[in-house]
Design a protein around this motif. Structure first.
Motif, PDB file in Angstrom:
ATOM      1  N   GLY A 259       0.617  16.851   5.272  1.00 56.31           N
ATOM      2  CA  GLY A 259       1.433  16.563   4.096  1.00 56.31           C
ATOM      3  C   GLY A 259       0.861  17.285   2.876  1.00 56.31           C
ATOM      4  O   GLY A 259       0.896  16.798   1.755  1.00 56.31           O
TER       5      GLY A 259
ATOM      6  N   ILE B   4      11.389  18.473   2.818  1.00 56.92           N
ATOM      7  CA  ILE B   4      11.469  17.013   2.732  1.00 56.92           C
ATOM      8  C   ILE B   4      11.058  16.501   1.355  1.00 56.92           C
ATOM      9  O   ILE B   4      10.013  16.864   0.826  1.00 56.92           O
TER      10      ILE B   4
ATOM     11  N   GLN C  35       2.225   2.287  -6.284  1.00 56.35           N
ATOM     12  CA  GLN C  35       1.713   0.917  -6.166  1.00 56.35           C
ATOM     13  C   GLN C  35       2.650  -0.087  -6.844  1.00 56.35           C
ATOM     14  O   GLN C  35       2.941  -1.144  -6.292  1.00 56.35           O
TER      15      GLN C  35
ATOM     16  N   ILE D 200      -4.080  11.286   4.868  1.00 60.41           N
ATOM     17  CA  ILE D 200      -2.952  12.213   4.747  1.00 60.41           C
ATOM     18  C   ILE D 200      -2.626  12.437   3.274  1.00 60.41           C
ATOM     19  O   ILE D 200      -2.836  11.562   2.446  1.00 60.41           O
ATOM     20  N   MET D 201      -2.092  13.611   2.967  1.00 64.83           N
ATOM     21  CA  MET D 201      -1.589  13.923   1.621  1.00 64.83           C
ATOM     22  C   MET D 201      -2.687  14.037   0.577  1.00 64.83           C
ATOM     23  O   MET D 201      -2.416  13.822  -0.608  1.00 64.83           O
TER      24      MET D 201
ATOM     25  N   GLY E 241       7.817  18.538   1.131  1.00 61.24           N
ATOM     26  CA  GLY E 241       6.843  18.296   2.196  1.00 61.24           C
ATOM     27  C   GLY E 241       5.416  18.061   1.743  1.00 61.24           C
ATOM     28  O   GLY E 241       4.541  17.776   2.560  1.00 61.24           O
ATOM     29  N   GLY E 242       5.174  18.188   0.442  1.00 62.57           N
ATOM     30  CA  GLY E 242       3.812  17.953  -0.055  1.00 62.57           C
ATOM     31  C   GLY E 242       3.836  16.905  -1.154  1.00 62.57           C
ATOM     32  O   GLY E 242       4.899  16.484  -1.615  1.00 62.57           O
ATOM     33  N   ARG E 243       2.678  16.478  -1.586  1.00 58.35           N
ATOM     34  CA  ARG E 243       2.585  15.474  -2.627  1.00 58.35           C
ATOM     35  C   ARG E 243       3.137  16.040  -3.918  1.00 58.35           C
ATOM     36  O   ARG E 243       2.807  17.165  -4.310  1.00 58.35           O
TER      37      ARG E 243
ATOM     38  N   LEU F 156       6.180   9.880   5.810  1.00 56.30           N
ATOM     39  CA  LEU F 156       6.417  11.286   6.159  1.00 56.30           C
ATOM     40  C   LEU F 156       6.188  11.500   7.655  1.00 56.30           C
ATOM     41  O   LEU F 156       6.934  12.228   8.310  1.00 56.30           O
TER      42      LEU F 156
ATOM     43  N   ASP G 295       0.844  -1.190   0.000  1.00 54.80           N
ATOM     44  CA  ASP G 295       0.000   0.000   0.000  1.00 54.80           C
ATOM     45  C   ASP G 295       0.881   1.241   0.000  1.00 54.80           C
ATOM     46  O   ASP G 295       1.613   1.476   0.955  1.00 54.80           O
ATOM     47  N   PRO G 296       0.859   2.046  -1.058  1.00 55.04           N
ATOM     48  CA  PRO G 296       1.694   3.251  -1.063  1.00 55.04           C
ATOM     49  C   PRO G 296       1.109   4.332  -0.154  1.00 55.04           C
ATOM     50  O   PRO G 296       0.759   5.427  -0.608  1.00 55.04           O
ATOM     51  N   ASN G 297       1.016   4.014   1.123  1.00 55.46           N
ATOM     52  CA  ASN G 297       0.427   4.917   2.118  1.00 55.46           C
ATOM     53  C   ASN G 297       1.556   5.803   2.625  1.00 55.46           C
ATOM     54  O   ASN G 297       2.113   5.600   3.706  1.00 55.46           O
ATOM     55  N   LEU G 298       1.885   6.811   1.817  1.00 53.76           N
ATOM     56  CA  LEU G 298       3.159   7.489   2.007  1.00 53.76           C
ATOM     57  C   LEU G 298       3.137   8.466   3.152  1.00 53.76           C
ATOM     58  O   LEU G 298       4.179   8.837   3.682  1.00 53.76           O
ATOM     59  N   GLY G 299       1.946   8.886   3.544  1.00 50.86           N
ATOM     60  CA  GLY G 299       1.844   9.741   4.723  1.00 50.86           C
ATOM     61  C   GLY G 299       2.483   9.090   5.932  1.00 50.86           C
ATOM     62  O   GLY G 299       3.054   9.757   6.785  1.00 50.86           O
ATOM     63  N   ARG G 300       2.435   7.770   6.001  1.00 50.95           N
ATOM     64  CA  ARG G 300       3.046   7.087   7.137  1.00 50.95           C
ATOM     65  C   ARG G 300       4.546   7.283   7.170  1.00 50.95           C
ATOM     66  O   ARG G 300       5.135   7.408   8.234  1.00 50.95           O
TER      67      ARG G 300
ATOM     68  N   VAL H  82       7.805  10.919  -4.937  1.00 52.00           N
ATOM     69  CA  VAL H  82       6.478  10.918  -4.336  1.00 52.00           C
ATOM     70  C   VAL H  82       6.123  12.252  -3.717  1.00 52.00           C
ATOM     71  O   VAL H  82       5.045  12.803  -3.941  1.00 52.00           O
ATOM     72  N   ALA H  83       7.045  12.769  -2.892  1.00 47.28           N
ATOM     73  CA  ALA H  83       6.769  14.022  -2.193  1.00 47.28           C
ATOM     74  C   ALA H  83       7.869  15.029  -2.503  1.00 47.28           C
ATOM     75  O   ALA H  83       9.048  14.680  -2.589  1.00 47.28           O
TER      76      ALA H  83
ATOM     77  N   GLU I 270      -0.627   7.475  -8.075  1.00 47.95           N
ATOM     78  CA  GLU I 270      -0.734   6.377  -7.117  1.00 47.95           C
ATOM     79  C   GLU I 270      -0.294   5.047  -7.743  1.00 47.95           C
ATOM     80  O   GLU I 270       0.328   4.214  -7.089  1.00 47.95           O
TER      81      GLU I 270
ATOM     82  N   PHE J 107       6.477  16.960  11.242  1.00 46.57           N
ATOM     83  CA  PHE J 107       5.677  16.954  10.031  1.00 46.57           C
ATOM     84  C   PHE J 107       4.228  17.200  10.437  1.00 46.57           C
ATOM     85  O   PHE J 107       3.349  16.429  10.112  1.00 46.57           O
TER      86      PHE J 107
END
Lengths: 408, 408
Positions: B86, A342, A367, B121-122, A355-357, A326, A319-324, A351-352, A363, B56
């Motif tokens: 994010g 960041i 993935q 998030i994001m 600090g933002g997407r 960050l 799962d590309p749950n990238l907030g985790r 991806v980011a 996605e 963050f």
């Protein structure tokens, strides 16, 4: 199911001149199991070692620390099935008694023996079985026994871990061979990461401790499965001094660098093998943090990511749950971190950004990378030029199953 | 399946004079869900707040930090479904726009509004839906709406979390009521721990920040599910100053202590409720560390135990695998810890004495405690007189399932 890791085949592992290995079934905790391994060094070998930083360190670790400083190590005894940790004063007595028994067989001093134990914690070491098993282990000793040794130190590892390489040092070809074990920092009850790395190269004794430390810092001290530091972790580096060239007296000499590079290669393979065989691992993940003010803060961030149960379960789920990721960067403990600097990549996918997407991030690209068996997570901190790297695995149902199984 | 936690019944929650609450379904991420909650404070309320230490941190946290310092807070807006974390500069703009929209309805300044977001998030905050939902939330506002508020801020919580108590302060009965949400420090994608605690007691504004901090240190800052600190964690303390007594000007006065005690009771219930409803939790565990040189080192050891995946899976399995707890004590990072002074108890069972197994300890006694739904782990460090306590839950298959479920 280890991630891209296979047991060595016959012939993969090169003997190291001046070192023989014997393995026996001593019945320490279970019957019909190779659980006692000895390594015998010819006189004149140089040894360095690093041990767990756990303050609750096991009795054999305390004894090893004493002995390794006294120099002139001639023998190593490794038992599985019992860690001899959390055993108080009695544990120290039994660890020393193991050395005395081994020394008597070899007609050397007990201080010339290094003892290692891995297995269940807080139970008395069955000294009688170790003593009874030593003759068979000694009778088995030969140079070409590295694979048996890798098997002999396994606890709940699913794959024997051993690698070899060669290098040119001082105009001679030298061999580097090593073994390791461990699959969580602590197994349900079978504790510990152990690593033994030997070369026939000639290395001045004064260099050995720095060599062991520098190798550990680039290998075993950069892997984590669950963040739990064992009471027994040990990494031993042996130079048998048999290769016939002038001894390496500094790691930053050309010979020193050639040897270090070869030893680092094997040490990394051994350390990575522990992660690849990590409890329940389905993925091998490299976490590379760049742009830090110093390596220490890069490492701090890398470990925060590598230890986050949320990040690790996301990898398990692809799962590309990238907030985790960050979020882990944010709570790593760098007080003045500026989130607006960041950057985050999954392999080549950016991806980011600041600090933002990343506006061009899709996605499906995240993935695609998350589904791979091997993934590089790269974080840019935007604060400097330092970097550091840590290796870890994902966190699966099997991790819980393995660790929640009752010991009996 | 939350551990010994049940939703409040009608009548359990006492309104707080000077504060009304409204809840609406704004369709922020999913339809037919209470996802927008407003709290309206009459003029003259005092507010203190503490926020995540995650660097963050989310946009609304940054805006709250600005606004809470300016004093005279009149309104709170909480949305679920989106964390606005994010999200970079655009996220700040949207958080501020939420305050502007709310301020327009109430004819107050945007700085008098505190915004809170929790969720994925994001992804950009759907500002249009929040703006469209505000009239319905405002129309719903009434004093007796605490249970709806507790439901309105839930994300993947399985039980609404709200508690009330009363205390005698300055000769008047005052009410303390609060709500919280959160089930992991970060949910699969629904982020965040939130806590709101209100009293009609009269408290001087100068005391509020210290009050919020001291309460958090004894409640929300001592609970952990998985060690992951959210980007959005927030805890807000409100005194509406309606009780008619002389304002509390110091926490160490008799009135200050009476009020603090009541507020701490509710804050702890709210914080414990988050652990009891922790992702996959089957047990509620208190980790109490005693005999430290200072509270900080006790806390450090308590968190090492509470965060260890090996300890947590052992609790899940009801396995008295006590070496794992000792190992966590050892790697907690106290450099000069003397293992020969460590004691360990599970409830009343004295397991380890001076770093070794207690000779009178029987595995069946440990087993009996480990099978309970509520367990106290007590560690004696034997270095001093300081103590600290942390609350956590076990680590089950369901934790992995919940966090490995793909977000869609």
């Amino acid at each position: 199911m280890a991630v891209n890791l296979h047991a060595p085949r016959p012939g993969d592992l090169k003997p190291v001149r001046g070192l023989t290995i014997g393995v026996a079934e001593a019945g320490i905790r279970k019957a019909n199991r190779k659980d006692l391994t000895v390594m015998l060094l010819e006189p004149g070998a140089s040894v360095g070692a690093v041990f767990t930083r756990n303050r609750f360190c096991a009795a054999p670790v305390q004894v090893c620390r004493d002995h390794v400083g006294s120099g002139d190590i001639r023998a190593i005894v490794i038992n599985t099935g019992n860690a001899n940790a959390g055993t108080g004063e009695d544990g120290l007595v039994r660890a020393r008694a193991t050395c005395i028994a081994m020394a008597r067989h070899l007609d050397i001093a007990p201080q010339q023996v290094l003892p290692f134990s891995t297995g269940v914690i807080m139970e008395p070491l069955p000294l009688d079985r170790i003593e009874a098993g030593l003759p068979a282990a000694l009778a088995d000793a030969k140079a070409d026994n590295w694979l048996r040794a890798a098997e002999g130190i396994m606890t709940t590892d699913t794959v024997a871990k051993a690698f070899s390489t060669t290098a040119q040092v001082g105009g001679h070809e030298v061999t580097v061979t090593g073994i390791s074990k461990g699959a969580g920092m602590i197994r349900p009850n079978m504790a510990t990461m152990l690593g033994f790395l030997a070369t026939d190269a000639c290395v001045d004794p004064s260099v050995m401790q720095g060599l062991a430390f520098a190798l550990a810092e680039r290998s075993f001290n950069r892997v984590t499965v669950d963040g739990d530091t064992s009471t027994n972790d040990s990494f031993v580096v042996i130079a048998t001094n048999k290769a016939g060239h002038a001894p390496v007296t500094a790691l930053d000499s050309p010979d020193g660098r050639a040897l270090f590079e070869a030893m680092q290669r094997v040490a990394r393979q051994l350390a990575h093998a522990i992660v690849r065989d990590g409890e329940g691992a389905t993925k091998f993940i490299e976490v590379r943090v760049e742009g830090g003010r110093d390596a220490a803060e890069c490492r701090q961030v890398a470990y925060a990511i590598a230890h986050s149960p949320l990040v690790k379960t996301a990898f398990f789920a692809s799962d590309p749950n990238l907030g985790r990721i960050l979020a882990a960067v944010g709570y790593a403990g760098i007080e003045d971190l500026d989130q607006s600097r960041i950057d985050l990549w999954l392999d080549d996918v950016h991806v980011a950004v600041r600090g933002g997407r990343n506006s061009s991030y899709r996605e499906e690209d995240g993935q695609r990378v998350m589904k791979q068996g091997e993934i590089v997570v790269r974080v840019g901190l935007g604060r400097g030029t330092a970097t550091d790297t840590v290796w870890t695995c994902d966190f699966s149902h099997d991790y819980v199953s393995i660790n929640a199984d009752y010991r009996s």
